[in-house]
Design a protein around this motif. Structure first.
Motif, PDB file in Angstrom:
ATOM      1  N   LEU A 256       0.858  -1.184   0.000  1.00 45.39           N
ATOM      2  CA  LEU A 256       0.000   0.000   0.000  1.00 45.39           C
ATOM      3  C   LEU A 256       0.894   1.235   0.000  1.00 45.39           C
ATOM      4  O   LEU A 256       1.559   1.543   0.997  1.00 45.39           O
ATOM      5  N   ALA A 257       0.900   1.960  -1.125  1.00 39.38           N
ATOM      6  CA  ALA A 257       1.858   3.060  -1.315  1.00 39.38           C
ATOM      7  C   ALA A 257       1.335   4.380  -0.740  1.00 39.38           C
ATOM      8  O   ALA A 257       1.295   5.404  -1.420  1.00 39.38           O
ATOM      9  N   VAL A 258       0.948   4.344   0.520  1.00 41.26           N
ATOM     10  CA  VAL A 258       0.456   5.548   1.200  1.00 41.26           C
ATOM     11  C   VAL A 258       1.574   6.108   2.077  1.00 41.26           C
ATOM     12  O   VAL A 258       2.231   5.359   2.813  1.00 41.26           O
ATOM     13  N   THR A 259       1.778   7.411   1.994  1.00 37.80           N
ATOM     14  CA  THR A 259       2.745   8.088   2.868  1.00 37.80           C
ATOM     15  C   THR A 259       1.998   8.968   3.858  1.00 37.80           C
ATOM     16  O   THR A 259       0.853   9.381   3.600  1.00 37.80           O
ATOM     17  N   PRO A 260       2.612   9.280   5.002  1.00 41.36           N
ATOM     18  CA  PRO A 260       1.933  10.131   5.993  1.00 41.36           C
ATOM     19  C   PRO A 260       1.472  11.463   5.417  1.00 41.36           C
ATOM     20  O   PRO A 260       0.392  11.954   5.776  1.00 41.36           O
ATOM     21  N   ASP A 261       2.244  12.052   4.528  1.00 43.36           N
ATOM     22  CA  ASP A 261       1.871  13.356   3.965  1.00 43.36           C
ATOM     23  C   ASP A 261       0.566  13.284   3.175  1.00 43.36           C
ATOM     24  O   ASP A 261      -0.216  14.233   3.173  1.00 43.36           O
ATOM     25  N   MET A 262       0.349  12.163   2.507  1.00 40.68           N
ATOM     26  CA  MET A 262      -0.851  12.027   1.686  1.00 40.68           C
ATOM     27  C   MET A 262      -2.128  12.190   2.502  1.00 40.68           C
ATOM     28  O   MET A 262      -3.111  12.774   2.038  1.00 40.68           O
ATOM     29  N   VAL A 263      -2.128  11.661   3.720  1.00 37.81           N
ATOM     30  CA  VAL A 263      -3.368  11.612   4.501  1.00 37.81           C
ATOM     31  C   VAL A 263      -3.384  12.624   5.643  1.00 37.81           C
ATOM     32  O   VAL A 263      -4.319  12.630   6.443  1.00 37.81           O
ATOM     33  N   GLN A 264      -2.380  13.482   5.713  1.00 35.36           N
ATOM     34  CA  GLN A 264      -2.305  14.416   6.831  1.00 35.36           C
ATOM     35  C   GLN A 264      -3.537  15.310   6.907  1.00 35.36           C
ATOM     36  O   GLN A 264      -4.036  15.606   7.999  1.00 35.36           O
ATOM     37  N   SER A 265      -4.057  15.699   5.759  1.00 33.53           N
ATOM     38  CA  SER A 265      -5.216  16.599   5.764  1.00 33.53           C
ATOM     39  C   SER A 265      -6.477  15.922   6.295  1.00 33.53           C
ATOM     40  O   SER A 265      -7.448  16.599   6.660  1.00 33.53           O
ATOM     41  N   SER A 266      -6.488  14.596   6.347  1.00 29.99           N
ATOM     42  CA  SER A 266      -7.647  13.872   6.886  1.00 29.99           C
ATOM     43  C   SER A 266      -7.547  13.650   8.389  1.00 29.99           C
ATOM     44  O   SER A 266      -8.514  13.226   9.028  1.00 29.99           O
ATOM     45  N   MET A 267      -6.360  13.932   8.967  1.00 26.30           N
ATOM     46  CA  MET A 267      -6.132  13.684  10.391  1.00 26.30           C
ATOM     47  C   MET A 267      -6.706  14.819  11.250  1.00 26.30           C
ATOM     48  O   MET A 267      -6.837  15.959  10.796  1.00 26.30           O
ATOM     49  N   ALA A 268      -7.022  14.496  12.478  1.00 19.08           N
ATOM     50  CA  ALA A 268      -7.430  15.532  13.435  1.00 19.08           C
ATOM     51  C   ALA A 268      -6.226  16.412  13.751  1.00 19.08           C
ATOM     52  O   ALA A 268      -5.066  16.018  13.556  1.00 19.08           O
ATOM     53  N   ALA A 269      -6.490  17.615  14.252  1.00 21.51           N
ATOM     54  CA  ALA A 269      -5.416  18.557  14.586  1.00 21.51           C
ATOM     55  C   ALA A 269      -4.485  17.950  15.639  1.00 21.51           C
ATOM     56  O   ALA A 269      -4.938  17.311  16.597  1.00 21.51           O
ATOM     57  N   GLY A 270      -3.184  18.146  15.438  1.00 23.68           N
ATOM     58  CA  GLY A 270      -2.202  17.727  16.435  1.00 23.68           C
ATOM     59  C   GLY A 270      -1.796  16.275  16.370  1.00 23.68           C
ATOM     60  O   GLY A 270      -1.158  15.765  17.293  1.00 23.68           O
ATOM     61  N   THR A 271      -2.168  15.578  15.308  1.00 25.92           N
ATOM     62  CA  THR A 271      -1.777  14.168  15.207  1.00 25.92           C
ATOM     63  C   THR A 271      -1.320  13.880  13.787  1.00 25.92           C
ATOM     64  O   THR A 271      -1.368  14.740  12.907  1.00 25.92           O
ATOM     65  N   ASN A 272      -0.852  12.661  13.578  1.00 31.42           N
ATOM     66  CA  ASN A 272      -0.430  12.248  12.236  1.00 31.42           C
ATOM     67  C   ASN A 272      -0.645  10.745  12.086  1.00 31.42           C
ATOM     68  O   ASN A 272      -1.077  10.063  13.029  1.00 31.42           O
ATOM     69  N   LEU A 273      -0.331  10.231  10.903  1.00 27.58           N
ATOM     70  CA  LEU A 273      -0.608   8.830  10.600  1.00 27.58           C
ATOM     71  C   LEU A 273       0.143   7.892  11.544  1.00 27.58           C
ATOM     72  O   LEU A 273      -0.433   6.916  12.046  1.00 27.58           O
ATOM     73  N   ASP A 274       1.423   8.172  11.815  1.00 29.22           N
ATOM     74  CA  ASP A 274       2.204   7.283  12.679  1.00 29.22           C
ATOM     75  C   ASP A 274       1.604   7.205  14.075  1.00 29.22           C
ATOM     76  O   ASP A 274       1.507   6.120  14.667  1.00 29.22           O
ATOM     77  N   LYS A 275       1.213   8.352  14.610  1.00 28.72           N
ATOM     78  CA  LYS A 275       0.607   8.368  15.949  1.00 28.72           C
ATOM     79  C   LYS A 275      -0.700   7.580  15.969  1.00 28.72           C
ATOM     80  O   LYS A 275      -0.979   6.831  16.925  1.00 28.72           O
ATOM     81  N   GLU A 276      -1.492   7.756  14.916  1.00 34.24           N
ATOM     82  CA  GLU A 276      -2.797   7.087  14.895  1.00 34.24           C
ATOM     83  C   GLU A 276      -2.656   5.581  14.662  1.00 34.24           C
ATOM     84  O   GLU A 276      -3.458   4.794  15.166  1.00 34.24           O
ATOM     85  N   LEU A 277      -1.643   5.176  13.920  1.00 28.67           N
ATOM     86  CA  LEU A 277      -1.374   3.747  13.778  1.00 28.67           C
ATOM     87  C   LEU A 277      -1.048   3.123  15.128  1.00 28.67           C
ATOM     88  O   LEU A 277      -1.579   2.067  15.497  1.00 28.67           O
ATOM     89  N   LYS A 278      -0.172   3.792  15.891  1.00 30.12           N
ATOM     90  CA  LYS A 278       0.214   3.288  17.211  1.00 30.12           C
ATOM     91  C   LYS A 278      -0.956   3.309  18.186  1.00 30.12           C
ATOM     92  O   LYS A 278      -1.072   2.450  19.062  1.00 30.12           O
ATOM     93  N   ALA A 279      -1.837   4.313  18.032  1.00 26.30           N
ATOM     94  CA  ALA A 279      -2.991   4.430  18.927  1.00 26.30           C
ATOM     95  C   ALA A 279      -4.103   3.437  18.575  1.00 26.30           C
ATOM     96  O   ALA A 279      -5.066   3.294  19.332  1.00 26.30           O
ATOM     97  N   GLY A 280      -3.959   2.761  17.425  1.00 22.56           N
ATOM     98  CA  GLY A 280      -4.979   1.779  17.027  1.00 22.56           C
ATOM     99  C   GLY A 280      -6.201   2.394  16.389  1.00 22.56           C
ATOM    100  O   GLY A 280      -7.290   1.787  16.416  1.00 22.56           O
ATOM    101  N   ASN A 281      -6.066   3.561  15.792  1.00 21.96           N
ATOM    102  CA  ASN A 281      -7.212   4.248  15.190  1.00 21.96           C
ATOM    103  C   ASN A 281      -7.250   4.140  13.664  1.00 21.96           C
ATOM    104  O   ASN A 281      -8.070   4.797  13.023  1.00 21.96           O
ATOM    105  N   ILE A 282      -6.360   3.342  13.089  1.00 26.80           N
ATOM    106  CA  ILE A 282      -6.336   3.156  11.646  1.00 26.80           C
ATOM    107  C   ILE A 282      -6.835   1.740  11.328  1.00 26.80           C
ATOM    108  O   ILE A 282      -6.436   0.766  11.974  1.00 26.80           O
ATOM    109  N   TYR A 283      -7.688   1.655  10.321  1.00 24.45           N
ATOM    110  CA  TYR A 283      -8.295   0.372   9.954  1.00 24.45           C
ATOM    111  C   TYR A 283      -8.139   0.144   8.448  1.00 24.45           C
ATOM    112  O   TYR A 283      -7.867   1.078   7.692  1.00 24.45           O
ATOM    113  N   LEU A 284      -8.330  -1.120   8.052  1.00 21.57           N
ATOM    114  CA  LEU A 284      -8.044  -1.485   6.671  1.00 21.57           C
ATOM    115  C   LEU A 284      -9.122  -2.405   6.118  1.00 21.57           C
ATOM    116  O   LEU A 284      -9.595  -3.317   6.799  1.00 21.57           O
ATOM    117  N   LEU A 285      -9.501  -2.138   4.865  1.00 21.26           N
ATOM    118  CA  LEU A 285     -10.258  -3.094   4.058  1.00 21.26           C
ATOM    119  C   LEU A 285      -9.298  -3.593   2.981  1.00 21.26           C
ATOM    120  O   LEU A 285      -8.785  -2.790   2.193  1.00 21.26           O
TER     121      LEU A 285
END
Length: 670
Positions: A256-285
């Motif tokens: 899956l060729a997704v980078t953190p920058d690609m999805v940063q605009s979808s994240m809540a303020a003050g967080t990023n993809l790496d943090k949300e992955l560790k927090a268990g808030n990212i899901y996959l189909l």
């Protein structure tokens, strides 16, 4: 001279009565009664009749062991459905009940056991042991295993439903309703196609509204209004027609060729993809199972299949939303990552491709394979290995009603070489079997248990996951009920191990039904009461709750065709900026395919007029008081769950009522 009072109940469905001769003989420990002709042909044994007779014996019979019923032709052959026989001894002792619930066809003799559930170890009289053996020998000749296709669960040997024994067939009312419903749906389909043909074809998405006639539902109309919204896409992953696809993503897949920058605009303020992955808030189909599946050709035109990966984020304010979609398993220049900030039509088409993959997986795998075909294995094994007096037969019988016929109809009408899937679905033809074979290779008994399924997918903490909440409540109720029944008839684990009929049943399931399934993980022996209870709970949960979750809402989520298209007529887009409305309309199902999708999902997903709700038993297989008390306790628990679900849904604009116990059927009948 001993005089016994015999009461016989005829079935209530159409054509249950008979004008043939009916004879009865009571078989006791000390002898047999006179063979007694019970009626004047044509006057008694009418549909729904409960007739009473006197049967004499020259001497006391002792305990009545069997009731022998004989049917003989009078002028013309006339089948008879007997519900039960009651026998009142001359001593005034307890009335004995002999359940039957079967058709007597032709000139036939049937011996009925008294209704107290008994394992083989509970019987010592040679006469009763011989009866058990003879009953199973006859059933094993009638119900035989066959391999319909390699690499999927084995099934009943019947080319069409007409080859099934009468006891496994639909009642006449059910058959008439099923066929009338299908004809009604197809008639409206034909009228829609005719009306649209003389008008214009699909030009834009609003054109799909033109096939919403009488076939509609509140959720389908809600879907029509909100299907483009990202939160609604996420909601369907949790509570739509395939609520068990989503899983937690702790690390992005390498393909899956997704980078953190690609999805940063979808994240809540003050967080990023790496943090949300560790927090268990990212899901996959991940629809990898579709990769390389051969696509269908419909009327000479190729259809297309994609194998998307869709990343979702549990947003603190917006709920579960999609944040990135890759439409193929192998990243590359021709496989762009679609994002919510892309041109709206590009993002919309990417979501349509995910939902198209969803249609294939939910219909063929979550619905057909993991409920219909799995339960058929239990059905055939139960009929082959457990006599009607066995407590496990009595427990399972209500949950196996009509399953053999609906599965036979599915094999001949839906997934056959010229069936409906071949006509309108992108995986129709060779693709659907290859897809089912792939799933069967990885199917596990472990995954059929809801607790372990949710844990394995890492979704136990997902909010607003009503399917999870309701199915776990219902699982607990089923498991508790079944455990009570098992404890009633098996005093120890040793009793389970020593029940030879039960051990033959589990061998038939694991070695015959689930053969060619290397990873299924079900032992061919039962060693404990807990093992037996869990297996029975899985069988009942799958035939009730799990089937309802995938079947009952299919019209709601598929009637608005752009939300869950059955096929795609153009390949996935390779450039985001080139997506146009014309491309979208040319990709979606055409008028004919759309009408068939709507008609069939309505026909298969509608509430059945003769439905028997979960926990309601119209046939009294159990007669002993302790068993009846457990059934009543189960019903009360289901009533409490019903109230809880209704309370939870109060005030919600989009309600999840699919798993209301009153809307769940006791068995797979559609």
């Amino acid at each position: 001279m001993e005089v016994y009072t015999v009461t016989i109940a005829t079935g209530t469905s159409e054509y249950s009565g008979t004008n043939n001769y009916i004879f009865v003989t009571l078989v006791g420990e000390k002898g047999e009664s006179e063979r007694t002709l019970l009626d004047n042909p044509g006057l008694d044994f009418c549909r729904g009749a409960v007739d009473q007779y006197k049967v004499t014996s020259p001497s006391p019979l002792g305990s009545v062991l069997l009731v022998r019923l004989e049917k003989q032709k009078y002028w013309v052959e006339d089948n008879w459905f007997c519900q039960y026989v009651k026998v009142e001894p001359p001593s005034g002792d307890k009335v004995l009940i002999f359940p039957c619930y079967r058709w007597l066809i032709g000139d036939v003799t049937v011996d009925l056991r008294e209704g107290t559930a008994k394992t083989q170890m509970d019987d010592s009289l040679p006469q009763l042991l011989a009866h058990r053996k003879t009953e199973l020998q006859e059933r094993q000749k009638t119900y035989r295993w066959v391999t319909w296709a390699p690499g999927i669960p084995r099934c009943i040997e019947a080319k069409t439903e007409a080859d099934l024994p009468q006891d496994a067939r639909f009642d006449n009312e059910k058959r008439s309703d099923f066929e009338h419903s299908l004809q009604y749906a197809l008639l409206e389909l034909s009228l829609k196609k005719l009306a649209i043909r003389f008008g214009k074809s699909w030009n834009d998405l609003d054109d799909f509204k033109r096939i919403f006639w009488k076939l509609r539902s509140p959720i389908a109309e809600y879907c029509m209004e909100h299907w483009k919204e990202d939160w609604f896409f996420g909601y369907q992953c949790l509570n739509g027609s395939n609520p068990r696809m989503i899983r937690r993503c702790m690390k992005l897949p390498e393909n899956l060729a997704v980078t953190p920058d690609m999805v940063q605009s979808s994240m809540a303020a003050g967080t990023n993809l790496d943090k949300e992955l560790k927090a268990g808030n990212i899901y996959l189909l991940d629809y990898a199972i579709l990769d390389g599946i051969p696509s269908n050709t419909i009327e000479g035109k190729p259809q297309y299949i994609a194998a998307p990966l869709c990343l979702l984020y549990q947003h603190p304010n917006e709920g579960l939303i999609p944040i990135a979609i890759q439409l193929e398993q192998t990243p590359g220049l021709d496989t762009p990552i679609f994002l919510p900030r892309d041109p709206p039509l590009a993002w919309l088409l990417a979501k349509m491709w995910v939902r198209h993959a969803e249609f294939q997986v939910f219909q063929l795998l979550s619905h057909l394979l993991r409920t219909h075909l799995v339960v058929e294995v239990f059905c055939v094994a139960t009929l082959r290995q457990l006599p009607a007096v066995h407590p496990i037969y009595k427990l399972l019988a209500p949950h196996l009603r009509y399953t053999l016929e609906i599965n036979c109809r599915g094999r001949t009408q839906l997934i056959s070489a010229n069936g409906i899937f071949k006509r309108v679905v992108s995986t129709g033809g060779d693709g659907l079997l290859i897809l089912a074979q792939r799933e069967y290779k990885v199917l596990t008994y472990h995954s059929l248990k809801p607790h372990t399924d949710f844990t394995d997918r890492g979704v136990s903490q997902l909010p607003n996951y009503f399917y999870r909440q309701h199915s776990l409540m219902l699982w607990e109720a089923i498991h508790s009920f079944v455990s009570g029944m098992v404890s009633l008839y098996y005093q120890s684990d040793h009793d389970v191990q020593g029940d030879l009929e039960l051990q033959a049943w589990i061998r038939d399931i694991s070695q015959e039904g689930f053969t060619e399934c290397p990873n299924f993980g079900l032992s061919s022996k039962l060693s404990s009461r807990e093992e037996l209870s869990t297996l029975l709970a899985v069988a009942i949960f799958t035939s009730t709750v799990q089937h309802a979750a995938t079947n009952n809402g299919q019209f709601d989520w598929c009637a608005w065709v752009p939300n869950t298209p059955c096929t795609m007529r153009l390949p996935p887009p390779t450039e985001k900026d080139l997506v146009t409305m014309e491309m979208i309309m040319a990709s979606l199902p055409d008028v004919s395919q759309s009408c068939v999708q709507m008609a069939i999902t309505w026909h298969l997903g509608r509430a059945q007029p003769d439905a028997i709700p979960m926990g309601q038993y119209t046939e009294d297989h159990f007669t002993e008081e302790q068993a009846l008390e457990l059934i009543e306790r189960f019903r009360m628990e289901l009533k409490e769950i019903e109230g809880h679900i209704l309370s939870q849904n109060e005030g919600l604009q989009l309600q999840y009522l699919v798993l209301l116990p009153s809307r769940i059927e006791n068995s797979i009948t559609i």
